[in-house]
Design an enzyme around this catalytic site. Structure first.
Site, PDB file in Angstrom:
ATOM      1  N   LYS A 174       0.852  -1.149  -0.086  1.00 34.63           N
ATOM      2  CA  LYS A 174      -0.092   0.183   0.033  1.00 34.63           C
ATOM      3  C   LYS A 174       1.075   1.160   0.054  1.00 34.63           C
ATOM      4  O   LYS A 174       1.271   1.713   0.943  1.00 34.63           O
ATOM      5  CB  LYS A 174      -0.739  -0.081   1.142  1.00 34.63           C
ATOM      6  CG  LYS A 174      -2.118   1.125   0.983  1.00 34.63           C
ATOM      7  CD  LYS A 174      -2.324   1.922   2.209  1.00 34.63           C
ATOM      8  CE  LYS A 174      -1.722   3.152   2.329  1.00 34.63           C
ATOM      9  NZ  LYS A 174      -1.974   4.294   1.685  1.00 34.63           N
ATOM     10  N   GLU A 249       9.897   2.015  10.312  1.00 35.36           N
ATOM     11  CA  GLU A 249      11.044   3.047  10.089  1.00 35.36           C
ATOM     12  C   GLU A 249      10.421   4.321  10.157  1.00 35.36           C
ATOM     13  O   GLU A 249       9.650   4.605   9.154  1.00 35.36           O
ATOM     14  CB  GLU A 249      11.903   2.594   8.779  1.00 35.36           C
ATOM     15  CG  GLU A 249      12.741   1.055   8.979  1.00 35.36           C
ATOM     16  CD  GLU A 249      13.666   1.375  10.102  1.00 35.36           C
ATOM     17  OE1 GLU A 249      14.068   2.336  10.436  1.00 35.36           O
ATOM     18  OE2 GLU A 249      13.864   0.244  10.608  1.00 35.36           O
ATOM     19  N   CYS A 283      13.894  11.589   5.496  1.00 34.19           N
ATOM     20  CA  CYS A 283      13.748  11.306   6.936  1.00 34.19           C
ATOM     21  C   CYS A 283      15.443  11.571   7.430  1.00 34.19           C
ATOM     22  O   CYS A 283      15.412  11.765   8.517  1.00 34.19           O
ATOM     23  CB  CYS A 283      13.775   9.723   6.750  1.00 34.19           C
ATOM     24  SG  CYS A 283      14.521   8.867   5.793  1.00 34.19           S
ATOM     25  N   GLU A 384      10.261  17.060  14.167  1.00 39.19           N
ATOM     26  CA  GLU A 384      10.624  16.993  12.689  1.00 39.19           C
ATOM     27  C   GLU A 384       9.728  17.875  11.823  1.00 39.19           C
ATOM     28  O   GLU A 384       8.229  17.913  12.007  1.00 39.19           O
ATOM     29  CB  GLU A 384      10.324  15.417  12.333  1.00 39.19           C
ATOM     30  CG  GLU A 384      10.681  15.306  10.670  1.00 39.19           C
ATOM     31  CD  GLU A 384      10.127  13.840  10.286  1.00 39.19           C
ATOM     32  OE1 GLU A 384       9.240  13.151  10.429  1.00 39.19           O
ATOM     33  OE2 GLU A 384      11.073  13.116   9.795  1.00 39.19           O
TER      34      GLU A 384
HETATM   35  P1  NAP Z   1       2.893   8.900   7.094  1.00 40.44           P
HETATM   36  O1  NAP Z   1       1.815   9.719   7.129  1.00 40.44           O
HETATM   37  O2  NAP Z   1       2.950   8.302   8.137  1.00 40.44           O
HETATM   38  O3  NAP Z   1       1.934   7.807   6.106  1.00 40.44           O
HETATM   39  C1  NAP Z   1       3.030   6.760   5.535  1.00 40.44           C
HETATM   40  C2  NAP Z   1       2.451   5.729   5.053  1.00 40.44           C
HETATM   41  O4  NAP Z   1       1.238   5.106   6.077  1.00 40.44           O
HETATM   42  C3  NAP Z   1       1.127   6.014   3.829  1.00 40.44           C
HETATM   43  O5  NAP Z   1       0.917   4.769   2.924  1.00 40.44           O
HETATM   44  C4  NAP Z   1      -0.066   6.392   4.612  1.00 40.44           C
HETATM   45  O6  NAP Z   1      -1.241   6.041   3.820  1.00 40.44           O
HETATM   46  C5  NAP Z   1      -0.102   5.212   5.632  1.00 40.44           C
HETATM   47  N1  NAP Z   1      -1.102   5.374   7.000  1.00 40.44           N
HETATM   48  C6  NAP Z   1      -1.480   6.664   7.131  1.00 40.44           C
HETATM   49  N2  NAP Z   1      -2.234   6.522   8.186  1.00 40.44           N
HETATM   50  C7  NAP Z   1      -2.179   4.845   8.443  1.00 40.44           C
HETATM   51  C8  NAP Z   1      -3.120   4.387   9.735  1.00 40.44           C
HETATM   52  N3  NAP Z   1      -3.747   4.719  10.553  1.00 40.44           N
HETATM   53  N4  NAP Z   1      -2.668   2.917   9.264  1.00 40.44           N
HETATM   54  C9  NAP Z   1      -1.877   2.539   8.472  1.00 40.44           C
HETATM   55  N5  NAP Z   1      -1.579   3.244   7.391  1.00 40.44           N
HETATM   56  C10 NAP Z   1      -1.320   4.491   7.450  1.00 40.44           C
HETATM   57  O7  NAP Z   1       3.862   9.502   6.593  1.00 40.44           O
HETATM   58  P2  NAP Z   1       4.369  10.234   5.136  1.00 40.44           P
HETATM   59  O8  NAP Z   1       3.682  11.794   5.559  1.00 40.44           O
HETATM   60  O9  NAP Z   1       3.778   9.475   4.140  1.00 40.44           O
HETATM   61  O10 NAP Z   1       5.885  10.193   4.996  1.00 40.44           O
HETATM   62  C11 NAP Z   1       6.495  10.975   5.724  1.00 40.44           C
HETATM   63  C12 NAP Z   1       7.077  10.482   7.098  1.00 40.44           C
HETATM   64  O11 NAP Z   1       7.933   9.476   6.750  1.00 40.44           O
HETATM   65  C13 NAP Z   1       8.338  11.316   7.636  1.00 40.44           C
HETATM   66  O12 NAP Z   1       7.979  11.445   9.214  1.00 40.44           O
HETATM   67  C14 NAP Z   1       9.815  10.732   7.508  1.00 40.44           C
HETATM   68  O13 NAP Z   1      10.683  10.972   8.071  1.00 40.44           O
HETATM   69  C15 NAP Z   1       9.226   9.258   7.461  1.00 40.44           C
HETATM   70  N6  NAP Z   1      10.142   8.587   6.510  1.00 40.44           N
HETATM   71  C16 NAP Z   1      11.158   7.752   7.116  1.00 40.44           C
HETATM   72  C17 NAP Z   1      11.882   6.984   6.316  1.00 40.44           C
HETATM   73  C18 NAP Z   1      12.856   5.879   7.152  1.00 40.44           C
HETATM   74  O14 NAP Z   1      13.403   5.156   6.345  1.00 40.44           O
HETATM   75  N7  NAP Z   1      13.021   6.101   8.406  1.00 40.44           N
HETATM   76  C19 NAP Z   1      12.085   7.142   4.905  1.00 40.44           C
HETATM   77  C20 NAP Z   1      11.158   7.974   4.444  1.00 40.44           C
HETATM   78  C21 NAP Z   1      10.393   8.796   5.257  1.00 40.44           C
HETATM   79  P3  NAP Z   1      -1.889   7.649   3.318  1.00 40.44           P
HETATM   80  O15 NAP Z   1      -1.061   8.406   2.291  1.00 40.44           O
HETATM   81  O16 NAP Z   1      -3.128   7.057   2.380  1.00 40.44           O
HETATM   82  O17 NAP Z   1      -2.371   8.248   4.338  1.00 40.44           O
END
Ligand code: NAP
Length: 485
Positions: A174, A249, A283, A384
């Protein structure tokens, strides 16, 4: 505008409920980029059941046979590299050079794991007794659910999918709603490369209801998530009652320490690249520059010079070095933190505003931003932002720099700029981070090396990337064969 269908059991279909959603170019929101099925729990269930049916057949293939498909997919992606990079930029906003680099990363990841298939297996261990053959094998877990963020929309699905498939799992992926196109492009390449139906299923739609199904369904034996801390923590709790293998992660608040002996031109270049590159939406982005006082003023001057040189605009245009925020909500978050930092007493040294001149008015553009006089307890030093905002924190000593660097809930990537080998090595020992960079940008990773965070950045259970990535997607079985009798 492109139209994508979801992939379930080898078939491209619409969502069961018939709903769709669109993505828009963050550099010019008048342009709809693609339309996708808006899946719900019913679609997630269908995808999981297809993956469960496909598992025995896929697990029975040899790793080398599975690896051949990954290698072929790598070649197919390579033949489409330019087209994919343009689409990635139109949907996610990063510059074309950044997109091309990311697509190349996905190509290389599939090639790497294709090659790794030749050595995927266990080990032999000498037994205490003669004529006992003691060895281990690696077995796949079953269905793996993968949930990915929008900021690396091809690299992250690739770095989860390739080891999951190599190890013999079947997958439901997903991708994030703001940028799902690349996940489908990977799926097309794998299908063309010969991946059997049901081995990979891709669904798009809101994370909440789909996530609830992916965590609760008994077929799922592993869930790998990359995204925000808040969602990662929630998913981890949802999985705990079933004791499913989990890998979360999450975010970072990455420091770059600048010592008084550093090459300050190098330090400013590294901070600007790691802080403003990818619009700060990485990230591993540098969001804190922790500078020892004698270096502070000259470093700040040089960092401002680098910020001034950033050309913000549509990533498809030549010469543009920083694209927009992904969407209005992220832009608003960036601007909110600019306000919060000022209210808390930080000094805005550069940027801090939305850009709306000329052709920028239809996109989510923000200036590269620098704050000075930041103290370690301010929110801008703790939380962040996920935007092109660097908080500069002055310290008196190397020890204080490390204390400040470690004084946060996250621990993903951490860089130091110094010519002092001893302090560089002490830093590597004492910094609480999964990745340590010395005289390098805090962003950017070698695909063949393990990657992951500590503290609030990760469940710290298994590493991603490199050969270590298959550990999460496989279990070890130990076999004793006694031929002494
Ligand atoms: P996010 O809002 O947490 O979303 C990540 C994924 O989770 C998306 O596919 C999202 O779907 C899904 N999601 C949202 N709510 C959910 C729920 N309640 N249950 C299950 N899945 C759910 O993060 P983002 O805005 O996409 O990405 C930015 C974040 O990712 C930042 O904090 C960044 O630091 C982190 N990141 C970490 C790494 C690493 O390797 N550590 C790498 C890249 C990014 P929807 O889009 O449909 O809401």
């Amino acid at each position: 505008m492109q139209t994508y269908q979801q992939l379930i059991d080898g078939e491209w279909t619409g969502a069961a409920g018939g709903k769709t959603f669109q993505t828009f170019n963050p550099a010019d929101t008048r342009e709809a980029v693609a339309e996708y099925p808006k899946a719900d729990a019913q679609d997630a269930r269908a995808a999981l059941e297809a993956a469960a049916r496909a598992f025995p057949g896929w697990a029975a293939q040899t790793p080398v046979a599975r690896g051949r498909i990954l290698s072929r997919a790598s070649q197919i992606l390579e033949s489409r590299k330019d087209e994919l990079a343009r689409l990635l930029t139109r949907e996610e906003g990063k510059t074309l050079a950044e997109s091309a680099g990311e697509v190349q990363r996905a190509i290389d990841i599939f090639r790497f794991f294709g090659g790794l298939s030749y050595v995927h297996g266990g080990q032999t261990i000498p037994h205490d007794l003669a004529h006992v053959f003691l060895y281990t094998t690696r077995e796949p877990l079953g269905v793996a659910a993968l949930i990915t963020p929008w900021n690396f929309p091809i690299a992250i699905p690739a770095w989860k999918l390739a080891p999951a498939l190599l190890a013999g799992n079947t997958v439901v992926l997903k991708p994030a709603s703001p940028a799902p196109a690349m996940a489908f492009e990977i799926a097309k390449a794998l299908q063309e490369a010969g991946l059997p139906p049901g081995v990979l299923n891709v669904i798009t739609g809101p994370g909440g209801p789909i996530g609830a199904e992916l965590t609760a369904h008994p077929a799922v034996r592993a869930l790998s998530f990359t995204g925000s801390h808040q969602v990662g923590q929630q998913l981890y709790q949802q999985l705990a009652p079933r004791m499913v293998r989990a890998q979360m992660e999450m975010g970072g608040k990455n420091p770059t320490i600048v010592l008084e002996d550093a090459d300050l031109d190098l330090a400013a270049t590294l901070c600007a690249r790691a802080g403003f590159g990818l619009t700060g939406q990485a990230c591993t982005a540098t969001s804190r520059a922790i500078v020892v006082r004698p270096a502070l003023e000259p470093f700040l001057e040089k960092l401002v010079e680098r910020a001034r040189a950033v050309r913000v605009g549509n990533g498809l245009q030549e010469g543009v070095t920083m694209g927009p925020a992904i969407n209005e909500s992220q832009l608003q978050t960036d601007l909110d933190y600019v306000r919060i930092a000022q209210e808390e007493g930080a000094r805005l040294v550069y940027g801090g505003h939305r850009l709306i001149d000329d052709e920028l008015e239809h996109g989510w553009f923000v200036e590269p931003t620098i704050f000075a006089d930041v103290t370690p307890s301010m929110r801008i030093a703790q939380e962040e932002v996920f935007g092109p905002v660097i908080a500069v924190i002055a310290v008196d000593s190397f020890d204080e720099a490390i204390e400040v660097a470690n004084g946060i809930q996250f621990g993903l990537s951490a860089s130091i700029v110094t010519r002092d080998l001893k302090r560089a090595m002490l830093y590597a020992e004492r910094i609480q981070a999964g990745v340590v960079k010395i005289n390098q940008v805090s962003t950017g990773l070698a695909l063949q090396a393990p990657f992951g965070g500590v503290k609030g950045s990760s469940t710290d259970s298994f590493r991603e990337q490199g050969a270590a990535a298959v550990d999460f997607y496989s279990r070890i079985k130990t076999v004793y064969l006694d031929y002494s009798a």
